[in-house]
Design an enzyme around this catalytic site. Structure first.
Site, PDB file in Angstrom:
ATOM      1  CD  GLU A 139      -2.815   1.060   2.677  1.00  0.00           C
ATOM      2  OE1 GLU A 139      -4.081   1.421   2.483  1.00  0.00           O
ATOM      3  OE2 GLU A 139      -2.405   0.407   3.611  1.00  0.00           O
ATOM      4  CD  GLU A 231      -6.419   7.052   4.794  1.00  0.00           C
ATOM      5  OE1 GLU A 231      -6.085   6.181   5.764  1.00  0.00           O
ATOM      6  OE2 GLU A 231      -5.742   7.279   3.953  1.00  0.00           O
TER       7      GLU A 231
END
Length: 326
Positions: A139, A231
């Site tokens: 990621e 986020e």
């Protein structure tokens, strides 16, 4: 004790509060009260995803039927509240990230964190890589702006500083355990590029980050996605992305920008000069404290600004400045 943040930074409102709504008539808003996941394809080869952890948080994402712009709003100031909204382009997973050619992202956003339960938020490029034979995943994040906290090396890898697109980034990887694009949960590596001078607009040559990771020994796998991501963790906020153009191949030439207009000064040469003799002169609270003009103490004149009822170390005064010149 619960603390609510207004803005973070040396000068609070240098992060301009510019709320520009998505204007396209074909805009669609998706909400996920209490958690869940929503994704889909858009015109122009863009793909969006909205995800909220099922811990009591709420949020929404507005996207156009075509293009990379989006408006992300979240209220996840609860324990383990987590929100993610992204819009970008998917890849077929057949090529390593370093073999996908030149990938650029030109973006503009107004981004702010409006509240926090000891949480944080970030604006970044986001995606995954996967090794086709072993199915090992990575990621990755290229973090452009953040509030309160940003990851740092955990001892597995010492950070290196590289210069990309005129800015310095610390690059490193850490171990992480959690859900992946394969489904289920496992331990995997996260790659990071963290920009030292934060920003909310500009060009990101994503492929240059892939190349620098490889040079530093951070092996890249096959690319699955390049997306602009907002986020928030245990926080609330908004990221209104008014430009998100991802180019694969020869990048578009950057448009020349006009230098900012010099702001006017008063007769003493000050851009602004606050005496607090007749009120707060545009200064306001940072946090849950209280501010007021007071005659209890002074430097010159008869009054000063008094800050009382502080609930955390960062409370104080903030003043909105023109982001085009400050």
């Amino acid at each position: 004790m619960k603390f609510n943040k207004i803005l973070s930074g040396a000068v609070a409102a240098a992060m301009a509060i510019l709320m520009i709504p998505t204007s396209a008539a074909s805009a669609e808003t998706y909400s996920l009260p209490g958690g869940g996941q929503k994704s889909g394809d858009l015109g122009g080869g863009y793909h969006y995803e909205l995800w909220i952890d099922s811990t009591g948080g709420n949020g929404s994402m507005t996207v156009n039927s075509s293009g990379g712009e989006f408006d992300a709003v979240w209220d996840c100031s609860v324990p383990r509240g987590n929100y993610l909204a992204r819009n970008g382009k998917l890849f077929d997973r057949k090529k390593k990230a370093t073999d996908c050619g030149t990938i650029t992202m030109d973006y503009e956003a107004s981004y702010q964190q409006t509240g926090s339960n000891n949480g944080n938020s970030r604006l970044c490029v986001y995606g995954w890589m996967i090794e086709p034979s072993t199915q090992e995943v990575i990621e990755y994040y290229i973090i452009e702006d953040w509030v309160n906290w940003v990851p740092s090396p955990d001892g597995s890898f010492a950070a290196k500083t590289v210069n990309i697109d005129g800015g310095d980034y610390d690059i490193f990887w850490i171990w992480h355990e959690g859900p992946t694009i394969k489904g289920g949960s496992e331990r995997f590596k996260q790659y990071f590029s963290v920009r030292k001078n934060k920003r909310t607009s500009g060009r990101i040559t994503v492929s240059d980050h892939f190349a620098e990771w490889e040079k530093a020994g951070m092996k890249c796998f096959n690319l699955t996605e390049v997306a602009l991501n907002a986020e928030g963790y245990q926080s609330s906020g908004r990221a209104n992305v008014t430009k998100n153009e991802i180019t694969i191949g020869t990048p578009k030439p950057t448009e020349p920008t006009e230098p900012p207009t010099e702001p006017p000064t008063d007769e003493s040469g000050y851009y602004f000069h606050s005496t607090f003799e007749n009120g707060m002169d545009g200064w306001a609270e940072r946090g849950e404290d209280k501010v007021a003009s007071s005659g209890d103490a002074k430097y010159k004149g008869s009054k000063s600004a008094a800050v009382t009822d502080l609930t955390d170390y960062w409370n104080g005064l903030g003043r909105t400045l023109d982001p085009s010149v400050f």
